[in-house]
Design a protein around this motif. Structure first.
Motif, PDB file in Angstrom:
ATOM      1  N   THR A  34     -77.966 -16.048  27.033  1.00 34.73           N
ATOM      2  CA  THR A  34     -77.581 -14.963  27.439  1.00 34.73           C
ATOM      3  C   THR A  34     -77.589 -14.870  29.118  1.00 34.73           C
ATOM      4  O   THR A  34     -78.476 -15.787  29.477  1.00 34.73           O
ATOM      5  N   ARG A  40     -86.987 -18.155  16.796  1.00 35.15           N
ATOM      6  CA  ARG A  40     -85.835 -17.390  16.494  1.00 35.15           C
ATOM      7  C   ARG A  40     -84.535 -18.842  16.486  1.00 35.15           C
ATOM      8  O   ARG A  40     -84.823 -19.924  17.330  1.00 35.15           O
ATOM      9  N   ARG A  41     -83.562 -18.698  15.628  1.00 35.64           N
ATOM     10  CA  ARG A  41     -82.511 -19.458  15.532  1.00 35.64           C
ATOM     11  C   ARG A  41     -81.084 -18.765  15.830  1.00 35.64           C
ATOM     12  O   ARG A  41     -80.277 -19.603  15.402  1.00 35.64           O
ATOM     13  N   ASP A  42     -81.047 -17.782  15.991  1.00 41.34           N
ATOM     14  CA  ASP A  42     -79.933 -17.018  16.009  1.00 41.34           C
ATOM     15  C   ASP A  42     -78.930 -17.136  17.318  1.00 41.34           C
ATOM     16  O   ASP A  42     -78.051 -16.531  17.368  1.00 41.34           O
ATOM     17  N   ILE A  43     -79.794 -17.614  18.450  1.00 41.08           N
ATOM     18  CA  ILE A  43     -78.891 -17.833  19.556  1.00 41.08           C
ATOM     19  C   ILE A  43     -78.199 -18.929  19.707  1.00 41.08           C
ATOM     20  O   ILE A  43     -78.529 -19.964  19.607  1.00 41.08           O
ATOM     21  N   VAL A  44     -76.982 -18.752  19.959  1.00 40.06           N
ATOM     22  CA  VAL A  44     -75.832 -19.977  20.070  1.00 40.06           C
ATOM     23  C   VAL A  44     -75.502 -20.237  21.365  1.00 40.06           C
ATOM     24  O   VAL A  44     -75.033 -21.197  21.643  1.00 40.06           O
ATOM     25  N   ASP A 101     -91.939 -18.496  19.799  1.00 44.55           N
ATOM     26  CA  ASP A 101     -90.670 -17.854  19.454  1.00 44.55           C
ATOM     27  C   ASP A 101     -89.667 -18.856  18.593  1.00 44.55           C
ATOM     28  O   ASP A 101     -89.270 -20.028  18.877  1.00 44.55           O
ATOM     29  N   ASN A 158     -83.591 -27.467  14.356  1.00 41.18           N
ATOM     30  CA  ASN A 158     -82.402 -27.102  14.197  1.00 41.18           C
ATOM     31  C   ASN A 158     -81.921 -25.886  15.237  1.00 41.18           C
ATOM     32  O   ASN A 158     -81.126 -25.008  14.713  1.00 41.18           O
ATOM     33  N   ARG A 159     -82.381 -25.922  16.439  1.00 44.26           N
ATOM     34  CA  ARG A 159     -82.361 -24.965  17.411  1.00 44.26           C
ATOM     35  C   ARG A 159     -81.908 -25.381  18.652  1.00 44.26           C
ATOM     36  O   ARG A 159     -82.678 -26.246  19.185  1.00 44.26           O
TER      37      ARG A 159
END
Length: 119
Positions: free
Chosen positions: A48, A41-45, A39, A95-96
Motif C-alpha cells: 500500500t 498476514r498473507r492477504d496483501i497482494v 506479522d 507463501n507470502r
C-alpha cells in the motif's frame, strides 16, 4: 517493530562499539521488510502507499545513521536488487510476497530509493 526508534539506537550503539575497537564496519545484506517479524498476514497482494511510505522513512533513517558514521562504515550492500527476486518472499511466512528492496518487481525505483539518495 521495525519502526521502533530503539532499533535505530541499538544500531548506533553497535556501530560505536565496533568503532571503539578500531574496526571498520560494513553493512551487508540490507533490506527492509514490509512486515514486522511476528506479522503473519498473507492477504496483501501489493504494498500500500502507507507501507511504501513507512519503508521509505526507515531507509531514510538508516542512511542518515550510516552517513553520520561515514568515517567508520566502508560499504553498504543490499540483499538483492529488486522485489522481483527476494529471499523475504518466503521468510518468515511461507507463501507470502514481500517487497524489501529499493526497486519494485518491474525494476523501477520505489519511494525508499529516493528517500535514500535525496538527502
Amino acid at each position: 517493530d521495525i519502526h521502533d526508534s530503539e532499533l535505530f539506537d541499538n544500531l548506533k550503539r553497535a556501530i560505536e562499539l565496533y568503532a571503539s575497537l578500531g574496526i571498520k564496519v560494513q553493512i551487508t545484506e540490507l533490506d527492509v521488510s514490509m512486515f514486522a517479524f511476528n506479522d503473519d498476514r498473507r492477504d496483501i497482494v501489493a504494498p500500500t502507499r502507507e507501507m511504501l511510505d513507512i519503508q521509505a522513512r526507515v531507509y531514510k533513517k538508516l542512511f542518515e545513521i550510516f552517513r553520520s558514521y561515514k568515517d567508520v562504515i566502508t560499504s553498504v550492500t543490499f540483499w538483492g536488487i529488486s522485489d522481483k527476486h527476494t529471499w523475504k518472499d518466503n521468510f518468515p511466512v511461507k507463501n507470502r510476497k514481500d517487497w524489501p528492496l529499493l526497486f519494485d518487481e518491474e525494476q523501477k525505483p520505489k519511494p525508499a530509493f529516493f528517500s535514500m539518495i535525496n538527502f
